[in-house]
Design a protein around this motif. Structure first.
Motif, short mmCIF file in Angstrom:
data_model
loop_
_atom_site.label_atom_id
_atom_site.label_comp_id
_atom_site.label_asym_id
_atom_site.label_seq_id
_atom_site.Cartn_x
_atom_site.Cartn_y
_atom_site.Cartn_z
N ILE A 277 19.89 6.52 -1.81
CA ILE A 277 20.49 5.83 -0.63
C ILE A 277 20.04 4.31 -0.60
O ILE A 277 20.19 3.55 0.07
N ALA A 278 18.71 4.38 -1.15
CA ALA A 278 17.83 3.08 -1.12
C ALA A 278 16.76 3.19 -2.21
O ALA A 278 16.34 4.22 -2.67
N MET A 279 16.39 1.73 -2.69
CA MET A 279 15.13 1.75 -3.49
C MET A 279 13.95 1.34 -2.91
O MET A 279 13.87 0.18 -2.07
N LYS A 280 12.86 2.09 -2.92
CA LYS A 280 11.64 1.62 -1.91
C LYS A 280 10.82 0.70 -2.41
O LYS A 280 10.60 0.68 -3.87
N CYS A 281 10.61 -0.27 -1.73
CA CYS A 281 9.63 -1.25 -2.20
C CYS A 281 8.50 -1.57 -0.96
O CYS A 281 8.90 -1.19 0.16
N ASP B 52 3.26 14.48 -3.32
CA ASP B 52 4.11 14.16 -4.23
C ASP B 52 5.11 13.17 -4.10
O ASP B 52 6.26 12.90 -4.33
N TYR B 53 4.51 12.18 -3.32
CA TYR B 53 5.28 11.11 -2.85
C TYR B 53 4.62 9.60 -3.34
O TYR B 53 5.45 8.65 -3.08
N ASN B 54 3.64 9.53 -4.11
CA ASN B 54 3.16 8.16 -4.78
C ASN B 54 2.89 8.61 -5.97
O ASN B 54 1.67 9.32 -6.40
N GLU B 55 3.21 8.02 -7.15
CA GLU B 55 3.08 7.98 -8.42
C GLU B 55 2.05 6.79 -8.89
O GLU B 55 2.49 5.63 -9.33
N ASN C 184 3.16 1.88 -4.26
CA ASN C 184 3.67 1.05 -5.16
C ASN C 184 4.36 -0.04 -4.92
O ASN C 184 5.19 -0.06 -3.70
N VAL C 185 4.42 -1.17 -5.50
CA VAL C 185 5.52 -2.32 -5.03
C VAL C 185 6.87 -1.87 -5.19
O VAL C 185 7.46 -2.08 -4.13
N VAL C 186 7.18 -1.06 -6.04
CA VAL C 186 8.37 -0.33 -6.06
C VAL C 186 8.16 1.06 -6.47
O VAL C 186 7.69 1.33 -7.67
N GLY C 187 8.56 1.93 -5.24
CA GLY C 187 8.37 3.38 -5.81
C GLY C 187 9.34 4.59 -6.25
O GLY C 187 9.12 5.44 -6.88
N GLY C 188 10.60 3.93 -6.07
CA GLY C 188 11.61 4.83 -6.59
C GLY C 188 12.59 4.98 -5.48
O GLY C 188 12.63 4.35 -4.38
N THR C 189 13.54 5.87 -5.53
CA THR C 189 14.82 5.83 -4.58
C THR C 189 14.53 6.95 -3.59
O THR C 189 14.09 8.21 -3.92
N PHE C 190 15.15 6.83 -2.61
CA PHE C 190 15.35 7.84 -1.20
C PHE C 190 16.41 8.32 -1.48
O PHE C 190 17.50 7.99 -2.09
#
Length: 384
Positions: free
Chosen positions: A146-150, A77-80, A121-127
């Motif tokens: 706490i951060a936006m994953k890219c 459940d970690y990559n859309e 993803n290039v941008v995946g969502g927030t940690f």
């Protein structure tokens, strides 16, 4: 209340106490630390028996709870992987606190994890930063987001360019998609601030905390050019960034030291499963630290199971990293670099009572693990 006595306390901030005590209040906070504290009436007393006492370890980058143990697609459940741009995804909506990895981590002395989307993803969502003891994620959150994953490099190219023949197929495509999102989000924010009331866009709305400097970009980048591309884009838009993995960091230490962004180094254990891991090594933390780059050590769990975070720090010591810095790289450094040091990462009066009493120093002794793990003033693991 709990009173821990007769322990060697390594607080990470200030001097070590060779025969110290810690008083934990009913509020789950550290009430006192010292060498001659009186034992209050009616408290639970834990005799550490001379064992090492530290704050609970902190991992600045993993996927615990989103990539579940002993599961295939059911717990992935970690990559859309339907759209390379998904900033609206939130880690807290995928975390499964009942995954066995949480109990294993507590036994390994890890009490806090920064967990979130993967790197497809290039941008995946927030940690989110969470405690690892609990049954309901809402009650375990320290800070979210706490951060936006890219992500840069091979993963977005493989998942989209190779998988579905759509952008990004190249590193240029990855950078262009991220820039496009940041440009649109910047215009969206300016319109809102100027009273133009743009139509609601959940993707652009999710990027506002990044543009306001409230959270950084969390850049998955292994190869040297990818690391520097991530920095280039962050500087173009005036946003914060952390350099996650930083596998090739030792090749560009002069550049990274000049920029000053923190490097979250790892996972350094295991095989080199793709080209961009060619320079993976436990020597990287020492090289970066000696060059003046702020470092933390990470597991990228479940790539390395989270309970082995202290072991990874020990392997970095064996490869040349100063031992005290290795301890900081799994406690106070990640806490500071992720914005949660007001609560965790060191043993100080007023902070959360997240404490580990070790069977042996895990950075020096093979098999050193928790004898007692305490989270928010409650014993959550006790060795038999």
């Amino acid at each position: 209340m709990i009173f821990i006595q007769n322990g060697h306390i390594k607080p990470m901030v200030g001097d070590e106490l060779a025969n110290g005590s810690i008083l934990i209040g009913d509020d789950g906070k550290i009430a006192a630390i010292g060498t001659s504290l009186p034992v209050p009436d009616g408290v639970q007393v834990i005799d550490a028996g001379g064992r090492l006492i530290t704050p609970g370890c902190v991992d600045a980058h993993c996927h615990i709870g989103l990539d579940n143990e002993a599961m295939a697609w059911e717990g992935h459940d970690y990559n859309e992987i339907v759209d390379p741009i998904t900033p609206q995804m939130r880690a807290i909506d995928s975390i499964n606190p009942l995954d066995e990895a949480f109990a294993n981590a507590l036994q390994g002395g890890v009490t806090t994890a920064c967990t979130g989307p993967g790197s497809a993803n290039v941008v995946g969502g927030t940690f989110a930063a969470i405690k690892l003891a609990g049954k309901r994620v809402d009650n375990m959150i320290i800070k979210s987001p706490i951060a936006m994953k890219c992500a840069f490099g091979e993963n977005p190219k493989r998942c989209y360019g190779q998988g579905s023949k759509k952008a990004p197929m190249t590193r240029m495509g990855t950078a262009a998609l991220l820039r496009e999102l940041l440009f649109k989000a910047k215009r969206y924010l300016e319109d809102k601030e100027n009273g133009k009331n743009p139509g609601f866009d959940i993707k652009l709305e999710s990027m506002i905390p990044v543009l306001k400097g409230e959270i950084p970009l969390k850049a998955h980048a292994h190869r040297a050019d990818d690391i520097l591309t991530s920095i280039r884009i962050a500087k173009e838009f005036g946003v914060g960034i952390t350099l996650d993995h930083c596998t090739d960091g030792a090749l560009i230490t002069d550049e990274l030291a000049q920029e000053g962004f923190p490097a979250f180094v790892g996972p350094s254990l295991g095989s080199k499963t793709k080209i961009e891991l060619s320079n993976k090594s436990f020597t990287t933390p020492a090289v970066l630290h000696k060059a003046g780059v702020p470092i933390s050590i990470i597991t990228d769990a479940p790539v390395i199971p989270l309970q082995y975070l202290p072991m990874c720090a020990g392997l970095a010591v064996n490869a040349g990293l100063d031992k005290e810095e290795a301890w900081r790289a799994i406690t106070i450094n990640p806490a500071r670099q992720t914005g949660i040091a007001d609560r965790v990462g060191s043993l100080e009066v007023g902070k959360d009572a997240d404490i580990v009493i070790w069977t042996a120093d895990p950075l020096s002794a093979i098999g050193g693990e928790s004898w007692t793990t305490i989270v928010d003033g409650k014993v959550v693991y006790q060795a038999e």
